[in-house]
Design a protein around this motif. Structure first.
Motif, PDB file in Angstrom:
ATOM      1  N   SER A 111       0.693  -1.012  -0.027  1.00 18.26           N
ATOM      2  CA  SER A 111       0.117  -0.250   0.236  1.00 18.26           C
ATOM      3  C   SER A 111       0.753   1.086  -0.144  1.00 18.26           C
ATOM      4  O   SER A 111       2.153   1.214  -0.001  1.00 18.26           O
ATOM      5  N   ASP A 112       0.578   2.400  -0.468  1.00 19.57           N
ATOM      6  CA  ASP A 112       0.358   3.733   0.178  1.00 19.57           C
ATOM      7  C   ASP A 112       1.528   3.824   1.240  1.00 19.57           C
ATOM      8  O   ASP A 112       2.514   4.418   1.205  1.00 19.57           O
ATOM      9  N   ARG A 113       1.075   3.188   1.634  1.00 19.49           N
ATOM     10  CA  ARG A 113       1.206   3.880   3.558  1.00 19.49           C
ATOM     11  C   ARG A 113       2.424   3.081   3.637  1.00 19.49           C
ATOM     12  O   ARG A 113       3.068   3.676   4.354  1.00 19.49           O
ATOM     13  N   GLU A 114       2.697   1.935   3.449  1.00 23.91           N
ATOM     14  CA  GLU A 114       3.322   1.136   3.437  1.00 23.91           C
ATOM     15  C   GLU A 114       4.846   1.418   3.208  1.00 23.91           C
ATOM     16  O   GLU A 114       5.677   1.359   3.581  1.00 23.91           O
ATOM     17  N   GLN A 115       4.607   2.180   1.439  1.00 25.80           N
ATOM     18  CA  GLN A 115       6.050   2.111   1.162  1.00 25.80           C
ATOM     19  C   GLN A 115       6.416   4.027   1.043  1.00 25.80           C
ATOM     20  O   GLN A 115       6.724   3.966   0.615  1.00 25.80           O
ATOM     21  N   ARG A 116       5.523   4.647   1.784  1.00 31.44           N
ATOM     22  CA  ARG A 116       5.339   6.237   2.075  1.00 31.44           C
ATOM     23  C   ARG A 116       5.806   6.700   1.094  1.00 31.44           C
ATOM     24  O   ARG A 116       6.725   7.487   0.111  1.00 31.44           O
ATOM     25  N   THR A 117       4.197   6.634   0.285  1.00 37.04           N
ATOM     26  CA  THR A 117       4.746   7.418  -1.434  1.00 37.04           C
ATOM     27  C   THR A 117       2.533   8.249  -1.246  1.00 37.04           C
ATOM     28  O   THR A 117       2.357   7.835  -0.148  1.00 37.04           O
ATOM     29  N   GLY A 118       2.611   9.224  -2.486  1.00 35.04           N
ATOM     30  CA  GLY A 118       1.538   9.472  -2.104  1.00 35.04           C
ATOM     31  C   GLY A 118       0.868  10.958  -1.339  1.00 35.04           C
ATOM     32  O   GLY A 118       2.779  11.126  -0.511  1.00 35.04           O
ATOM     33  N   GLY A 119       0.134  11.110  -0.394  1.00 31.02           N
ATOM     34  CA  GLY A 119      -0.471  11.363   0.596  1.00 31.02           C
ATOM     35  C   GLY A 119       0.947  10.891   1.857  1.00 31.02           C
ATOM     36  O   GLY A 119       0.568  11.732   2.734  1.00 31.02           O
ATOM     37  N   HIS A 120       1.729   9.725   2.189  1.00 35.19           N
ATOM     38  CA  HIS A 120       1.805   9.020   2.976  1.00 35.19           C
ATOM     39  C   HIS A 120       2.939   9.254   3.173  1.00 35.19           C
ATOM     40  O   HIS A 120       4.139   8.717   3.342  1.00 35.19           O
ATOM     41  N   ALA A 121       4.164  10.157   1.336  1.00 36.02           N
ATOM     42  CA  ALA A 121       5.068  10.660   2.112  1.00 36.02           C
ATOM     43  C   ALA A 121       5.482  11.009   3.245  1.00 36.02           C
ATOM     44  O   ALA A 121       4.957  11.924   3.567  1.00 36.02           O
ATOM     45  N   ARG A 122       6.866  11.659   3.752  1.00 37.39           N
ATOM     46  CA  ARG A 122       7.484  11.862   4.747  1.00 37.39           C
ATOM     47  C   ARG A 122       8.048  13.737   4.535  1.00 37.39           C
ATOM     48  O   ARG A 122       8.698  13.437   3.027  1.00 37.39           O
ATOM     49  N   ALA A 123       8.392  14.069   5.549  1.00 40.46           N
ATOM     50  CA  ALA A 123       9.260  15.379   5.061  1.00 40.46           C
ATOM     51  C   ALA A 123      10.713  14.498   4.199  1.00 40.46           C
ATOM     52  O   ALA A 123      10.822  15.722   3.861  1.00 40.46           O
ATOM     53  N   ASP A 124      11.528  13.363   4.475  1.00 44.25           N
ATOM     54  CA  ASP A 124      12.656  13.711   4.677  1.00 44.25           C
ATOM     55  C   ASP A 124      12.300  12.254   2.464  1.00 44.25           C
ATOM     56  O   ASP A 124      13.409  11.876   2.767  1.00 44.25           O
ATOM     57  N   SER A 125      11.255  12.283   2.428  1.00 41.76           N
ATOM     58  CA  SER A 125      10.926  11.046   1.491  1.00 41.76           C
ATOM     59  C   SER A 125      11.521  11.850  -0.002  1.00 41.76           C
ATOM     60  O   SER A 125      11.596  12.918   0.249  1.00 41.76           O
ATOM     61  N   GLY A 136       5.483   9.156 -10.552  1.00 39.90           N
ATOM     62  CA  GLY A 136       5.374   8.439  -9.198  1.00 39.90           C
ATOM     63  C   GLY A 136       5.454   7.169  -9.042  1.00 39.90           C
ATOM     64  O   GLY A 136       6.114   6.363  -8.789  1.00 39.90           O
ATOM     65  N   VAL A 137       4.665   6.932 -10.836  1.00 35.87           N
ATOM     66  CA  VAL A 137       5.363   5.136 -11.210  1.00 35.87           C
ATOM     67  C   VAL A 137       6.578   5.263 -10.909  1.00 35.87           C
ATOM     68  O   VAL A 137       6.638   3.845 -11.134  1.00 35.87           O
ATOM     69  N   LEU A 138       7.217   5.706 -12.339  1.00 37.26           N
ATOM     70  CA  LEU A 138       8.067   5.648 -12.748  1.00 37.26           C
ATOM     71  C   LEU A 138       9.325   5.888 -11.306  1.00 37.26           C
ATOM     72  O   LEU A 138      10.314   4.929 -11.662  1.00 37.26           O
ATOM     73  N   PHE A 139       8.987   6.284 -10.827  1.00 34.73           N
ATOM     74  CA  PHE A 139      10.062   6.198  -9.495  1.00 34.73           C
ATOM     75  C   PHE A 139      10.008   5.036  -8.301  1.00 34.73           C
ATOM     76  O   PHE A 139      10.894   4.839  -8.434  1.00 34.73           O
ATOM     77  N   SER A 140       8.394   4.771  -8.460  1.00 34.66           N
ATOM     78  CA  SER A 140       8.584   3.783  -7.627  1.00 34.66           C
ATOM     79  C   SER A 140       9.286   2.967  -8.304  1.00 34.66           C
ATOM     80  O   SER A 140       8.944   1.200  -8.277  1.00 34.66           O
ATOM     81  N   ARG A 141       9.128   2.786  -9.364  1.00 37.49           N
ATOM     82  CA  ARG A 141      10.213   1.222 -10.591  1.00 37.49           C
ATOM     83  C   ARG A 141      11.091   1.678 -10.761  1.00 37.49           C
ATOM     84  O   ARG A 141      11.413   0.653 -11.728  1.00 37.49           O
ATOM     85  N   SER A 142      11.517   2.772 -10.524  1.00 38.66           N
ATOM     86  CA  SER A 142      13.017   2.748 -11.293  1.00 38.66           C
ATOM     87  C   SER A 142      14.597   1.557 -11.110  1.00 38.66           C
ATOM     88  O   SER A 142      15.214   1.995 -11.736  1.00 38.66           O
ATOM     89  N   LEU A 143      14.690   0.899  -9.514  1.00 37.62           N
ATOM     90  CA  LEU A 143      15.239   0.476  -9.738  1.00 37.62           C
ATOM     91  C   LEU A 143      14.972  -0.478 -10.754  1.00 37.62           C
ATOM     92  O   LEU A 143      16.227  -1.131 -11.275  1.00 37.62           O
ATOM     93  N   GLY A 144      14.020  -1.468 -10.361  1.00 39.35           N
ATOM     94  CA  GLY A 144      14.404  -2.823 -11.119  1.00 39.35           C
ATOM     95  C   GLY A 144      14.544  -1.902 -12.856  1.00 39.35           C
ATOM     96  O   GLY A 144      14.952  -2.931 -14.043  1.00 39.35           O
ATOM     97  N   LEU A 145      13.842  -0.856 -13.122  1.00 40.94           N
ATOM     98  CA  LEU A 145      13.392  -0.592 -14.558  1.00 40.94           C
ATOM     99  C   LEU A 145      15.389  -0.235 -15.474  1.00 40.94           C
ATOM    100  O   LEU A 145      15.159  -0.575 -16.498  1.00 40.94           O
ATOM    101  N   VAL A 146      15.548   0.246 -14.061  1.00 43.60           N
ATOM    102  CA  VAL A 146      17.511   0.435 -15.034  1.00 43.60           C
ATOM    103  C   VAL A 146      18.162  -0.576 -15.005  1.00 43.60           C
ATOM    104  O   VAL A 146      18.923  -0.549 -15.691  1.00 43.60           O
ATOM    105  N   MET A 147      18.379  -1.510 -13.828  1.00 40.27           N
ATOM    106  CA  MET A 147      18.597  -2.532 -14.359  1.00 40.27           C
ATOM    107  C   MET A 147      17.550  -3.351 -15.357  1.00 40.27           C
ATOM    108  O   MET A 147      19.100  -4.313 -16.451  1.00 40.27           O
ATOM    109  N   GLY A 148      16.793  -3.418 -16.172  1.00 46.01           N
ATOM    110  CA  GLY A 148      16.354  -4.263 -17.031  1.00 46.01           C
ATOM    111  C   GLY A 148      17.371  -3.560 -17.845  1.00 46.01           C
ATOM    112  O   GLY A 148      16.868  -3.564 -19.599  1.00 46.01           O
ATOM    113  N   GLY A 149      17.725  -1.626 -18.413  1.00 48.35           N
ATOM    114  CA  GLY A 149      18.059  -1.048 -19.440  1.00 48.35           C
ATOM    115  C   GLY A 149      19.351  -1.290 -19.391  1.00 48.35           C
ATOM    116  O   GLY A 149      19.268  -1.230 -20.375  1.00 48.35           O
ATOM    117  N   ILE A 150      19.647  -1.646 -18.345  1.00 48.48           N
ATOM    118  CA  ILE A 150      21.562  -2.121 -18.551  1.00 48.48           C
ATOM    119  C   ILE A 150      21.766  -3.524 -19.507  1.00 48.48           C
ATOM    120  O   ILE A 150      22.882  -3.222 -19.956  1.00 48.48           O
TER     121      ILE A 150
END
Length: 236
Positions: A111-125, A136-150
């Motif tokens: 969930s967004d709460r568990e992942q600290r995304t959207g309205g659940h993001a914190r000040a240091d997020s 938000g969608v891109l950033f939340s999957r950016s690690l896997g996408l970059v690894m797949g791209g490389i």
């Protein structure tokens, strides 16, 4: 510069090394092994060339050759395939008792709460963690996408350099060259590719299963030494 300035710089340098030692040590190890591969690969190629009555190549010529490039990119694409599959696979796939797995029952993107995304993001997020829409969608999957791209880029580079290296061998045997399409459907290309893929997949499976029963004190890749074998998603 005062002694205090020197001590301050030395302290900052020491702190930088301590805080980045994992990445730095592995980067230095990568450079050392790449240099070793360069020397060993050149020696192996020159042995083959001399046995065929051809002149040996210099170090710079080998470093910029397709023979060296195909061996390097062949290894890179298999490693990044491993990371890509592991990152995306562990979103949905579970392994009871393994610290490499999420807890049983938590498969999925959470969930967004568990992942600290959207309205659940914190000040240091990170700023894009709270961004709406595609950011938000891109950033939340950016690690896997970059690894797949490389992985895809490394695999493409392997196919191109492999075609050149393969044709050099054919020309030395007085055989005609093949095109890129002919090479990527050849047994040589898939033999090189699959022998790396199978080893990477075996390594991931071994880590996931062996870490259920074995421990490495102080490592975040292991459960605490006293954790039960059934504990899942727990790291030490």
């Amino acid at each position: 510069m005062t002694p205090a300035d020197g001590d301050g710089r030395a302290g900052r340098a020491g702190r930088f090394l301590r805080e980045n030692s994992l990445g730095l040590v592995f980067l230095l190890g990568f450079l050392a092994t790449l240099a070793g591969q360069l020397l060993a690969g050149r020696a192996e190629l020159n042995n083959d060339l001399v046995s065929e009555g051809l002149p040996p190549v210099g170090l710079l010529a080998y470093a910029t050759s397709s023979d060296f490039a195909v061996d390097v990119t062949e290894n890179w694409q298999s490693e990044y395939l491993q990371f890509f599959l592991y990152i995306f696979g562990t979103v949905w796939l579970l392994q009871r008792g393994s610290p490499e797995s999420k807890e049983i029952g938590r498969a999925g993107t959470e969930s967004d709460r568990e992942q600290r995304t959207g309205g659940h993001a914190r000040a240091d997020s990170p700023r894009w963690a709270s961004a709406p829409g595609w950011r938000g969608v891109l950033f939340s999957r950016s690690l896997g996408l970059v690894m797949g791209g490389i992985f895809l880029l490394s695999w493409l580079a392997q196919s191109v350099t492999g075609t050149a290296a393969y044709n050099e061998e054919r020309l030395r045997s007085l055989e005609g060259p093949v095109g890129w399409g002919g090479y990527v459907t050849s047994a040589d290309f898939w033999s090189r590719t699959l022998q790396n893929w199978q080893s990477e997949l075996l390594a991931v499976a071994s880590m996931a299963v062996l870490s259920i029963y074995l421990r490495q004190r102080g490592s975040p890749e292991s459960k605490p030494v006293g954790a039960p074998h059934s504990a899942t998603g727990v790291v030490g």
